[in-house]
Each structure stands twice: as C-alpha cells, then as structure tokens.
Design a protein around this motif. Structure first.
Motif, PDB file in Angstrom:
ATOM      1  N   ARG A  59       2.196  -5.958   7.762  1.00  0.00           N
ATOM      2  CA  ARG A  59       3.122  -4.822   7.752  1.00  0.00           C
ATOM      3  C   ARG A  59       4.476  -5.296   7.233  1.00  0.00           C
ATOM      4  NH1 ARG A  59      -1.122  -3.113   8.841  1.00  0.00           N
ATOM      5  NH2 ARG A  59      -1.781  -1.679  10.497  1.00  0.00           N
ATOM      6  N   SER A  60       5.265  -4.332   6.753  1.00  0.00           N
ATOM      7  CA  SER A  60       6.619  -4.652   6.286  1.00  0.00           C
ATOM      8  C   SER A  60       7.627  -4.326   7.381  1.00  0.00           C
ATOM      9  CB  SER A  60       6.957  -3.797   5.060  1.00  0.00           C
ATOM     10  OG  SER A  60       6.028  -4.025   4.030  1.00  0.00           O
ATOM     11  N   TYR A  61       8.659  -5.146   7.518  1.00  0.00           N
ATOM     12  CA  TYR A  61       9.758  -4.853   8.445  1.00  0.00           C
ATOM     13  C   TYR A  61      11.090  -5.194   7.786  1.00  0.00           C
ATOM     14  CZ  TYR A  61       6.170  -4.027  11.842  1.00  0.00           C
ATOM     15  OH  TYR A  61       5.058  -3.493  12.466  1.00  0.00           O
ATOM     16  N   VAL A  85      -0.107  -3.196  14.649  1.00  0.00           N
ATOM     17  CA  VAL A  85       0.760  -4.373  14.622  1.00  0.00           C
ATOM     18  C   VAL A  85       1.971  -4.221  15.556  1.00  0.00           C
ATOM     19  CG1 VAL A  85       2.291  -5.733  13.134  1.00  0.00           C
ATOM     20  CG2 VAL A  85       0.013  -5.103  12.327  1.00  0.00           C
ATOM     21  N   SER A  86       2.604  -3.046  15.555  1.00  0.00           N
ATOM     22  CA  SER A  86       3.841  -2.926  16.345  1.00  0.00           C
ATOM     23  C   SER A  86       3.610  -3.166  17.846  1.00  0.00           C
ATOM     24  CB  SER A  86       4.540  -1.591  16.083  1.00  0.00           C
ATOM     25  OG  SER A  86       3.718  -0.494  16.404  1.00  0.00           O
TER      26      SER A  86
HETATM   27  C1  LIG Z   1       9.736  -1.354   3.515  1.00  0.00           C
HETATM   28  C2  LIG Z   1       9.365  -1.020   4.949  1.00  0.00           C
HETATM   29  C3  LIG Z   1      10.176  -1.446   5.980  1.00  0.00           C
HETATM   30  C4  LIG Z   1       9.844  -1.142   7.297  1.00  0.00           C
HETATM   31  N1  LIG Z   1      10.689  -1.540   8.294  1.00  0.00           N
HETATM   32  C5  LIG Z   1      10.399  -1.223   9.577  1.00  0.00           C
HETATM   33  C6  LIG Z   1      11.303  -1.602  10.626  1.00  0.00           C
HETATM   34  O1  LIG Z   1      12.363  -2.210  10.387  1.00  0.00           O
HETATM   35  N2  LIG Z   1      10.963  -1.278  11.894  1.00  0.00           N
HETATM   36  C7  LIG Z   1       9.785  -0.588  12.194  1.00  0.00           C
HETATM   37  O2  LIG Z   1       9.530  -0.336  13.378  1.00  0.00           O
HETATM   38  N3  LIG Z   1       8.936  -0.220  11.211  1.00  0.00           N
HETATM   39  C8  LIG Z   1       9.203  -0.532   9.919  1.00  0.00           C
HETATM   40  N4  LIG Z   1       8.328  -0.175   8.925  1.00  0.00           N
HETATM   41  C9  LIG Z   1       7.025   0.421   9.311  1.00  0.00           C
HETATM   42  C10 LIG Z   1       6.020  -0.724   9.582  1.00  0.00           C
HETATM   43  O3  LIG Z   1       5.701  -1.389   8.362  1.00  0.00           O
HETATM   44  C11 LIG Z   1       4.701  -0.232  10.159  1.00  0.00           C
HETATM   45  O4  LIG Z   1       4.197   0.811   9.352  1.00  0.00           O
HETATM   46  C12 LIG Z   1       4.849   0.262  11.593  1.00  0.00           C
HETATM   47  O5  LIG Z   1       5.296  -0.780  12.442  1.00  0.00           O
HETATM   48  C13 LIG Z   1       3.490   0.775  12.097  1.00  0.00           C
HETATM   49  O6  LIG Z   1       2.561  -0.276  12.073  1.00  0.00           O
HETATM   50  P1  LIG Z   1       1.385  -0.328  13.159  1.00  0.00           P
HETATM   51  O7  LIG Z   1       0.415  -1.362  12.707  1.00  0.00           O
HETATM   52  O8  LIG Z   1       1.943  -0.440  14.534  1.00  0.00           O
HETATM   53  O9  LIG Z   1       0.759   1.117  13.060  1.00  0.00           O
HETATM   54  P2  LIG Z   1      -0.524   1.551  12.130  1.00  0.00           P
HETATM   55  O10 LIG Z   1      -1.741   1.015  12.789  1.00  0.00           O
HETATM   56  O11 LIG Z   1      -0.251   1.131  10.748  1.00  0.00           O
HETATM   57  O12 LIG Z   1      -0.407   3.094  12.243  1.00  0.00           O
HETATM   58  C14 LIG Z   1      -0.735   3.819  13.417  1.00  0.00           C
HETATM   59  C15 LIG Z   1      -0.543   5.301  13.209  1.00  0.00           C
HETATM   60  O13 LIG Z   1       0.855   5.615  13.088  1.00  0.00           O
HETATM   61  C16 LIG Z   1       1.136   6.243  11.826  1.00  0.00           C
HETATM   62  N5  LIG Z   1       2.406   5.638  11.354  1.00  0.00           N
HETATM   63  C17 LIG Z   1       2.549   4.524  10.616  1.00  0.00           C
HETATM   64  N6  LIG Z   1       3.850   4.233  10.452  1.00  0.00           N
HETATM   65  C18 LIG Z   1       4.544   5.194  11.122  1.00  0.00           C
HETATM   66  C19 LIG Z   1       5.913   5.432  11.360  1.00  0.00           C
HETATM   67  N7  LIG Z   1       6.869   4.613  10.857  1.00  0.00           N
HETATM   68  N8  LIG Z   1       6.275   6.498  12.119  1.00  0.00           N
HETATM   69  C20 LIG Z   1       5.328   7.312  12.658  1.00  0.00           C
HETATM   70  N9  LIG Z   1       3.997   7.127  12.482  1.00  0.00           N
HETATM   71  C21 LIG Z   1       3.607   6.091  11.714  1.00  0.00           C
HETATM   72  C22 LIG Z   1      -0.028   5.921  10.935  1.00  0.00           C
HETATM   73  O14 LIG Z   1      -0.220   6.952   9.984  1.00  0.00           O
HETATM   74  C23 LIG Z   1      -1.156   5.832  11.931  1.00  0.00           C
HETATM   75  O15 LIG Z   1      -1.658   7.106  12.247  1.00  0.00           O
HETATM   76  C24 LIG Z   1       8.652  -0.425   7.600  1.00  0.00           C
HETATM   77  C25 LIG Z   1       7.831  -0.003   6.547  1.00  0.00           C
HETATM   78  C26 LIG Z   1       8.173  -0.286   5.248  1.00  0.00           C
HETATM   79  C27 LIG Z   1       7.266   0.190   4.150  1.00  0.00           C
END
Ligand SMILES: Cc1cc2nc3c(=O)[nH]c(=O)nc-3n(C[C@H](O)[C@H](O)[C@H](O)COP(=O)(O)OP(=O)(O)OC[C@H]3O[C@@H](n4cnc5c(N)ncnc54)[C@H](O)[C@@H]3O)c2cc1C
Length: 248
Positions: A59-61, A85-86
């Motif tokens: 994932r990107s942060y 991941v979060s």
């Molecule tokens: C350039 C960039 C920078 C980022 N910086 C940050 C950061 O600084 N802090 C941060 O917390 N995240 C950030 N993100 C988002 C991060 O990359 C992940 O997408 C996020 O943490 C979700 O990952 P996960 O594996 O927990 O959820 P996933 O397993 O990927 O997703 C779970 C569910 O949540 C949904 N979902 C995914 N992302 C979001 C969202 N942002 N809001 C609501 N629903 C969502 C999906 O569609 C899915 O249904 C960034 C993304 C990008 C592209």
C-alpha cells in the motif's frame, strides 16, 4: 535508470521506533530509514508486508514529517475496519518491528517551493497527511508563503494533528486553519458545521492575503471531486489544482 531512480525503486528495511495514537482511528508510525533519502513535502512511500507463506500486500502512505529531518519518517495510517494492511499497523505492529518500504514516490503532489503566492490546502480525514508535511516544512524553512488549510473531519476528537494545527494557528504568521465538522456543531470561531462545499472553500480562500496561486486537495475520491471543483470555481486553472486520491 539514474542512481536516484534506482534508490527510489529499491526496497529497504525500516525499524518502527515509535507508534503514537493521533485519533481513535489514526495512528502515526515513525520509521527509521536504513538508507536515508531526500523528499519533497507531499510525496509518499510504498510499504510492503510479507506473510511467512510469501503472500505480499503493498500500500502507499504519504509522508507526514518535515523533509528537513529525514532519518526518521512519520506515516499516519487510518484504520479501515475491513482493510488488509491498515489494521496491521493498529493491531499488530510494535516498536522494534521492521517493515519494508520504498520511496520517495510521487511527482505531482509537491510543495511548490519558493513561490510567494498563497497556497490553499484542502483535506479530509487522513487526507491531511501530505498537507501536514507541507505545513511542517513551511514552518521549518520559514518560507513566507501564506497558507490556509480547510480540513474536514466527522468530529472534533477525530481531527488528526489537532493540537499541533491549533498551535500553528496561534503562532505561525499567515497560517489560517478552518475545520469542517460534519457530525457535530463547530465550537471554534473559524470553523464550519457541514460538509465542504464551494461557498466554504471561497470563504476560506478569502482569509488569505491574496487569491491562492495553487491548491492541494487530498482525501477519498468523492471528497476530492467536490473539493477540486470548488477550487476550480475560485478561478484557479486546472493545472494549479493538485489532487491525491486515497481510495473509495
Ligand atoms: C498516494 C497515496 C497515499 C496514501 N496515503 C495514505 C495515508 O497517508 N494514510 C492512510 O491512512 N491512507 C493512505 N492511503 C491509502 C492506503 O494506501 C490504503 O489504501 C489504505 O490504508 C487502505 O488499505 P487497507 O489494506 O487497510 O484496505 P484494503 O484492504 O485495501 O481496502 C478495504 C476496503 O476499504 C476500501 N478503501 C480503500 N481505501 C480506502 C480509503 N482511503 N477510504 C475508505 N475506504 C477505502 C476498499 O475499497 C475496500 O473495500 C494512500 C493512498 C495513496 C494512493
């Protein structure tokens, strides 16, 4: 490939040196880089988790910390209940663990540098993270760029970096802060009690000494669409409105 590009593409192991709770849903994870890199406020890193069976999730942060001090970087991660991941960073990661990371990445959502034109920052929830790096950098470098931050959050206790932002509002010249609380009434004189709309963005932009030269918008897809349209309605050119989308 240049040396700098190769370094950006290379994975490195980083130790978690501190974990801090920012809001009930956002934790800051401080990582000591084994290979330091220069970055610009607004950039992000990729993080890679590898399970014992080899399954990998990436994932990107965005980087929240001020680029002037880049041995330890801060990521601020919002816990998504059904995320992959979060929740790892909220429930499993501990100080002393190592994770893999590569960066810095991103070539468009970048602090504009020495321009003196005011900058308008608009974020929602964890979308404040790259904007925080910009505000911290602007403070550390003493660049005389007027900045206004409009930050949307459900409630007062869910405002990320709230105390630091309130302190900046008190102490930094030409820094205006406006919070848009969507699920409770605002108590702070300069805040709003509704979702961000074009009228609100115009009102916050008017708190700058002159009209902004550019705007940075970060948050979910739906939020970015609304806020970027509102920035366009200010008369900013499309190319002067930089957006970063975090997902659904
Ligand atoms: C350039 C960039 C920078 C980022 N910086 C940050 C950061 O600084 N802090 C941060 O917390 N995240 C950030 N993100 C988002 C991060 O990359 C992940 O997408 C996020 O943490 C979700 O990952 P996960 O594996 O927990 O959820 P996933 O397993 O990927 O997703 C779970 C569910 O949540 C949904 N979902 C995914 N992302 C979001 C969202 N942002 N809001 C609501 N629903 C969502 C999906 O569609 C899915 O249904 C960034 C993304 C990008 C592209």
């Amino acid at each position: 490939m240049t040396e700098a590009m190769a370094a950006t593409a290379r994975w490195q192991s980083c130790a978690i040196v501190e974990i801090a709770t920012r809001t009930p849903a956002i934790k800051s994870v401080f990582l000591r880089l084994s290979e330091t890199f220069d970055y610009t406020a607004g950039q992000h890193v990729d993080v890679r988790l590898i399970a014992p069976n080899g399954y990998t999730a990436m994932r990107s942060y965005s980087i929240a910390s001020d680029p002037s001090d880049s041995k330890v970087i801060e990521l601020a991660i919002e816990r998504l209940v059904d995320g992959e991941v979060s929740p790892f960073f909220h429930d499993v990661a501990q100080v002393g663990d190592t994770i893999e990371l590569r960066g810095p990445l991103g070539g468009h959502f970048l602090w504009p540098g020495a321009s003196n034109r005011p900058v308008l920052l608009i974020g929602a929830g964890s979308g404040v993270v790259p904007l925080m790096a910009m505000i911290r950098y602007r403070k550390a470098s003493a660049e005389p760029v007027p900045v206004a931050l409009l930050l949307s959050s459900r409630t007062w206790r869910e405002v990320p970096f709230r105390n630091e932002l309130l302190e900046f509002e008190r102490s930094l010249p030409d820094f205006a802060l406006a919070l848009a609380l969507t699920r409770e009434p605002a108590t702070h004189r300069t805040d709003f009690s509704r979702r961000i709309d074009a009228r609100m963005v115009a009102e916050v932009a008017a708190r700058l000494p002159e009209s902004p030269g550019c705007a940075f918008v970060c948050g979910s897809n739906a939020f970015v669409d609304i806020a970027a349209d509102a920035a366009l309605a200010l008369g900013l050119e499309a190319g002067a409105i930089k957006t970063e989308r975090y997902g659904a």
